[in-house]
Design an enzyme around this catalytic site. Structure first.
Site, mmCIF file in Angstrom:
data_model
loop_
_atom_site.group_PDB
_atom_site.id
_atom_site.type_symbol
_atom_site.label_atom_id
_atom_site.label_comp_id
_atom_site.label_asym_id
_atom_site.label_seq_id
_atom_site.Cartn_x
_atom_site.Cartn_y
_atom_site.Cartn_z
ATOM 1 N N GLU A 115 0.869 -1.197 0.000
ATOM 2 C CA GLU A 115 0.000 0.000 0.000
ATOM 3 C C GLU A 115 0.905 1.247 0.000
ATOM 4 O O GLU A 115 1.930 1.271 0.691
ATOM 5 C CB GLU A 115 -0.835 -0.059 1.293
ATOM 6 C CG GLU A 115 -1.754 1.115 1.540
ATOM 7 C CD GLU A 115 -2.518 0.941 2.889
ATOM 8 O OE1 GLU A 115 -2.162 0.054 3.697
ATOM 9 O OE2 GLU A 115 -3.481 1.701 3.110
ATOM 10 N N LYS A 146 -9.549 2.193 -1.813
ATOM 11 C CA LYS A 146 -9.774 1.532 -0.520
ATOM 12 C C LYS A 146 -11.118 1.921 0.075
ATOM 13 O O LYS A 146 -11.398 3.104 0.301
ATOM 14 C CB LYS A 146 -8.638 1.892 0.430
ATOM 15 C CG LYS A 146 -8.631 1.132 1.739
ATOM 16 C CD LYS A 146 -7.366 1.491 2.536
ATOM 17 C CE LYS A 146 -7.204 0.689 3.802
ATOM 18 N NZ LYS A 146 -5.937 1.042 4.491
ATOM 19 N N CYS A 166 -5.168 -3.468 2.543
ATOM 20 C CA CYS A 166 -4.899 -3.501 3.977
ATOM 21 C C CYS A 166 -6.137 -3.750 4.824
ATOM 22 O O CYS A 166 -6.657 -4.847 4.837
ATOM 23 C CB CYS A 166 -4.158 -2.229 4.383
ATOM 24 S SG CYS A 166 -3.157 -2.499 5.863
ATOM 25 N N VAL A 195 -0.085 -2.255 10.785
ATOM 26 C CA VAL A 195 0.542 -1.810 12.038
ATOM 27 C C VAL A 195 0.031 -2.587 13.256
ATOM 28 O O VAL A 195 0.651 -2.527 14.315
ATOM 29 C CB VAL A 195 0.347 -0.293 12.270
ATOM 30 C CG1 VAL A 195 1.121 0.516 11.251
ATOM 31 C CG2 VAL A 195 -1.120 0.101 12.267
#
Ligand code: ACM
Length: 263
Positions: free
Chosen positions: A38, A109, A142, A169
């Protein structure tokens, strides 16, 4: 066919360098389909919407799409990669699919994560699948991994491979959900995550690496390290994604009961 994932470590704002680093990693091996992370050329941690806009590019006219198209046509490969897209007034966290013939498709997205909600417009295009001849390709980005509808709608449209650029993350979360997405839908998934830390505001974000390719039975075919750049290319049989039967009486898609699902 051969599918490859790229795990890079972008430097915020250094678009040319990040493109060169990504392509450099790819040039060590050959693959039919590549997946890059990404926002792989821009970096992720924007200080605000204006910064995202300043680094965003039209698709496919911008420099990132053009560099990918040049590489794809030179190496006769297909590439899925994430980038910030500028479309008139709107900025999207997008991905592009390019091939030897040039630009093929984009995805914006749908499920924005955390401060992306401050920097991007949410995606406004339906999930779509493209037949590139050697496979049917679906894209998601993601955090879409946490919404089973993303992978499901791609699989129901016939995707063999879900290409999944990521900047993860939250430790290990998508590595686990994507194995389930592959298993429940009977598709291959290819997650290309980044590594490194960005610390551009009040908080630091550390990206978790562990890019992976998952088989239609949920097996982890490869998983890269948490903290080093790399690529991995695998030979896969896409026909495995077209067999949805579980037993002689059960089928992953045939047994669905959409009439009884309340959405
Ligand atoms: C994410 O969606 N970048 C976690």
């Amino acid at each position: 066919m051969r599918i490859g994932i790229v795990q890079s470590s972008p430097v915020f704002g250094a678009i040319e360098r990040n493109i060169a680093d990504g392509l450099d990693l790819m040039s060590s091996q050959s693959a039919d389909v590549w997946v890059l992370p990404e926002l792989f050329a821009s970096g992720y941690q924007f200080k605000g919407a204006e910064e995202a806009r300043a680094l965003a590019e039209p698709i496919p006219a911008g420099p990132t799409s053009q560099a990918l198209i040049e590489y794809a046509s030179r190496t006769k490969s297909y590439i899925v990669a994430g980038l910030p897209e500028l479309d008139e007034d709107a900025v999207y966290n997008a991905s592009v699919l390019v091939g030897p013939e040039g630009y093929i498709a984009r995805y914006r997205k749908v499920h924005l994560f955390y401060e992306e909600k401050l920097n991007f417009s949410p995606g406004n295009l339906p999930f779509g699948v493209v037949d590139i001849g050697i496979a049917k390709i679906g894209m998601m980005i993601c955090f879409d991994h946490l919404f089973p509808e993303s992978a499901r709608s791609l699989a129901l449209q016939g995707a063999d491979i879900i290409c999944h650029p990521a900047n993860l993350v939250l430790p290990d979360l998508a590595q686990r959900t994507m194995a389930i997405r592959a298993l429940e839908n009977g598709v291959f998934t290819a997650t290309a995550n980044r590594i490194g830390t960005e610390h551009r505001g009040t908080e630091a974000l550390t990206y978790t690496g562990q890019s992976q390719i998952i088989a239609p039975d949920g097996d982890v075919l490869c998983r890269l390290s948490k903290d080093s750049i790399g690529v991995h290319v695998l030979e896969i049989d896409v026909m495995r994604a077209r067999k949805k039967s579980i037993t002689k009486h059960n089928d992953k898609f045939g047994d669905r009961r959409p009439g009884l699902y309340r959405l």
